[in-house]
Design a protein around this motif. Structure first.
Motif, PDB file in Angstrom:
ATOM      1  N   VAL A 266       0.736  -1.297  -0.020  1.00 60.43           N
ATOM      2  CA  VAL A 266      -0.136   0.096   0.082  1.00 60.43           C
ATOM      3  C   VAL A 266       0.860   1.402   0.113  1.00 60.43           C
ATOM      4  O   VAL A 266       0.600   2.406  -0.749  1.00 60.43           O
ATOM      5  N   LEU A 267       1.706   1.204   0.886  1.00 59.64           N
ATOM      6  CA  LEU A 267       2.685   2.457   0.974  1.00 59.64           C
ATOM      7  C   LEU A 267       3.562   2.791  -0.478  1.00 59.64           C
ATOM      8  O   LEU A 267       3.602   3.918  -0.722  1.00 59.64           O
ATOM      9  N   ASP A 268       3.683   1.781  -1.201  1.00 66.02           N
ATOM     10  CA  ASP A 268       4.406   1.854  -2.357  1.00 66.02           C
ATOM     11  C   ASP A 268       3.547   1.384  -3.602  1.00 66.02           C
ATOM     12  O   ASP A 268       4.079   1.740  -4.755  1.00 66.02           O
ATOM     13  N   GLY A 269       2.456   1.463  -3.350  1.00 63.54           N
ATOM     14  CA  GLY A 269       1.252   1.096  -4.418  1.00 63.54           C
ATOM     15  C   GLY A 269       0.987   2.263  -5.314  1.00 63.54           C
ATOM     16  O   GLY A 269       1.084   3.642  -4.962  1.00 63.54           O
ATOM     17  N   ALA A 270       0.048   2.042  -6.108  1.00 66.58           N
ATOM     18  CA  ALA A 270      -0.538   3.110  -7.186  1.00 66.58           C
ATOM     19  C   ALA A 270      -1.439   4.204  -6.283  1.00 66.58           C
ATOM     20  O   ALA A 270      -1.577   5.539  -6.902  1.00 66.58           O
ATOM     21  N   GLN A 271      -2.141   3.801  -5.209  1.00 67.18           N
ATOM     22  CA  GLN A 271      -3.037   4.819  -4.604  1.00 67.18           C
ATOM     23  C   GLN A 271      -2.253   5.632  -3.697  1.00 67.18           C
ATOM     24  O   GLN A 271      -2.962   6.558  -3.135  1.00 67.18           O
ATOM     25  N   SER A 272      -1.028   5.354  -3.224  1.00 65.22           N
ATOM     26  CA  SER A 272      -0.372   6.074  -2.289  1.00 65.22           C
ATOM     27  C   SER A 272       0.076   7.400  -2.640  1.00 65.22           C
ATOM     28  O   SER A 272       0.525   7.491  -4.008  1.00 65.22           O
ATOM     29  N   ARG A 273      -0.002   8.627  -1.955  1.00 70.88           N
ATOM     30  CA  ARG A 273       0.237   9.851  -2.163  1.00 70.88           C
ATOM     31  C   ARG A 273       1.298   9.981  -1.022  1.00 70.88           C
ATOM     32  O   ARG A 273       1.223  11.495  -0.983  1.00 70.88           O
ATOM     33  N   ILE A 274       1.928   9.245  -0.377  1.00 64.14           N
ATOM     34  CA  ILE A 274       2.613   9.922   0.890  1.00 64.14           C
ATOM     35  C   ILE A 274       4.048  10.647   0.523  1.00 64.14           C
ATOM     36  O   ILE A 274       4.117  11.467   1.386  1.00 64.14           O
ATOM     37  N   TRP A 275       4.513  10.722  -0.705  1.00 58.55           N
ATOM     38  CA  TRP A 275       5.589  11.429  -0.669  1.00 58.55           C
ATOM     39  C   TRP A 275       5.111  13.077  -1.423  1.00 58.55           C
ATOM     40  O   TRP A 275       5.728  14.129  -0.996  1.00 58.55           O
ATOM     41  N   ARG A 276       3.749  12.847  -2.110  1.00 57.44           N
ATOM     42  CA  ARG A 276       3.362  14.219  -2.226  1.00 57.44           C
ATOM     43  C   ARG A 276       3.029  14.864  -0.927  1.00 57.44           C
ATOM     44  O   ARG A 276       3.162  16.139  -0.832  1.00 57.44           O
ATOM     45  N   GLN A 277       2.427  14.228  -0.085  1.00 59.38           N
ATOM     46  CA  GLN A 277       1.920  14.417   1.342  1.00 59.38           C
ATOM     47  C   GLN A 277       3.221  14.903   1.875  1.00 59.38           C
ATOM     48  O   GLN A 277       3.185  16.183   2.660  1.00 59.38           O
ATOM     49  N   ALA A 278       4.344  14.498   2.056  1.00 56.29           N
ATOM     50  CA  ALA A 278       5.511  14.649   2.855  1.00 56.29           C
ATOM     51  C   ALA A 278       6.141  16.120   2.161  1.00 56.29           C
ATOM     52  O   ALA A 278       6.597  17.080   2.879  1.00 56.29           O
ATOM     53  N   ALA A 279       5.912  16.220   0.818  1.00 51.31           N
ATOM     54  CA  ALA A 279       6.527  17.363   0.152  1.00 51.31           C
ATOM     55  C   ALA A 279       5.826  18.648   0.611  1.00 51.31           C
ATOM     56  O   ALA A 279       6.289  19.597   0.714  1.00 51.31           O
TER      57      ALA A 279
END
Ligand code: CP
Ligand code: NVA
Length: 301
Positions: A266-279
């Motif tokens: 999930v973290l690395d999957g297509a639905q994840s936006r965690i790096w946009r969120q971190a940015a």
């Protein structure tokens, strides 16, 4: 003097103004801190918050000074009040990551320098601003979205529910009964007009636009690890949950404890936006600092 300890310190207009400032191009950022400092005090570790705050200060033309708890010894070497008065001699703002939220309130009560919450055991407002920026960019206005928070209802969840609520949205919190908001936080959310409901078991989460989780073991709770792992059994965000919510984006404030509260897939999957969120943490904190400097300058003149 205005401070930024929690989202409900802000009116809706002020929150919207901060979001607007966060969306401005970095080339338009005024050099409000030219030649001046911002103290960044950390009583806990950090990757995103420290780096985004320091770089925001740089983008505003100032100089961040990183200070550790060991170094200044808040309430040990000197009282929190005397540390704050000291830092106010050199800095335009004091940003602090602490354990007890009350410590921030003591610092702010002096009104000698604006205080910014970089995460306390009570809330994480800068994270929440980055979160709503991310949701708005991914899914449009939060009002009317089906936003699900799965996991521990503590600091990150409190600020997130407040921010979504201020913008006219509502969060469904899916947490075990003994990890839901405590009575004080529930009253605070209610007083702020931030609606939330408790969801059923994670298996029943469907139709979400956003699925958000946080670690089950917050900083300072490491000693309760085994008990917390048992409490959250069954609440892991996994591929099956995301498959039941095919239109949802996945968010996490990070750091993730991979394969505890959320799977790698999930973290690395297509639905994840965690790096946009971190940015988004960088424009969020920059906007808060800019707003605080502007609003306090206005109050002084
Ligand atoms: N999300 C967040 O606050 O990350 P850090 O603890 O790395 O600052
Ligand atoms: N709830 C987590 C958030 C970390 C950013 C903690 O307090 O450690």
């Amino acid at each position: 003097m205005r401070h930024m300890l929690e989202i409900d310190d802000l009116s809706v207009d002020e929150l919207e103004r901060i979001l607007e400032l966060a969306r401005q191009s970095v080339t338009d950022v005024p050099q409000l801190l030219a030649g001046q400092g911002v103290a960044c005090y950390f009583a806990k570790p950090s990757a995103r918050t420290r780096n985004s705050t320091e770089m925001a200060v740089v983008q505003l033309g100032g100089h961040p000074v990183y200070i550790t708890a060991d170094e200044v010894g808040v309430d040990q070497r000197e009282s929190a009040e005397d540390v704050t008065r000291t830092l106010a001699c050199y800095h335009r703002a004091v940003c602090a990551r602490v354990f007890e939220h009350e410590l921030l309130e003591r610092m702010a009560a002096l009104d000698v320098v604006p205080i910014v919450n970089l995460l306390s055991d009570g809330g994480h407002p800068l994270q929440a601003i980055a979160d709503v920026l991310t949701i708005e960019a991914e899914r449009g206005p939060v009002a009317g979205r089906n936003i699900i928070y799965v996991g521990d209802a503590n600091n990150v969840a409190r600020s997130f529910v407040l921010a979504v609520g201020a913008l006219g949205g509502k969060v469904t919190v899916v947490a075990p009964p003994d990890r839901r908001f405590n009575a004080v936080d529930a009253d605070r959310l209610s007083a702020a007009g931030a609606p939330f409901t408790y969801g059923d078991r994670p298996e029943t989460v469907t139709g979400a636009d956003v699925v958000y989780t946080d670690t089950w073991i917050s900083m300072g709770q490491e000693g309760d690890r085994e008990q917390l792992l048992r409490a959250f059994e069954g609440y892991r965000v996994d591929e099956a949950m995301m498959a039941r919510n095919p239109d949802a984006v996945f968010l996490h404030c990070l750091p993730a404890h991979r394969n505890e509260e959320v799977t790698d897939a999930v973290l690395d999957g297509a639905q994840s936006r965690i790096w946009r969120q971190a940015a988004n943490r960088l424009p969020a904190v920059r906007a808060v600092l800019q707003w605080l400097l502007e609003v306090n300058a206005g109050a002084a003149s």
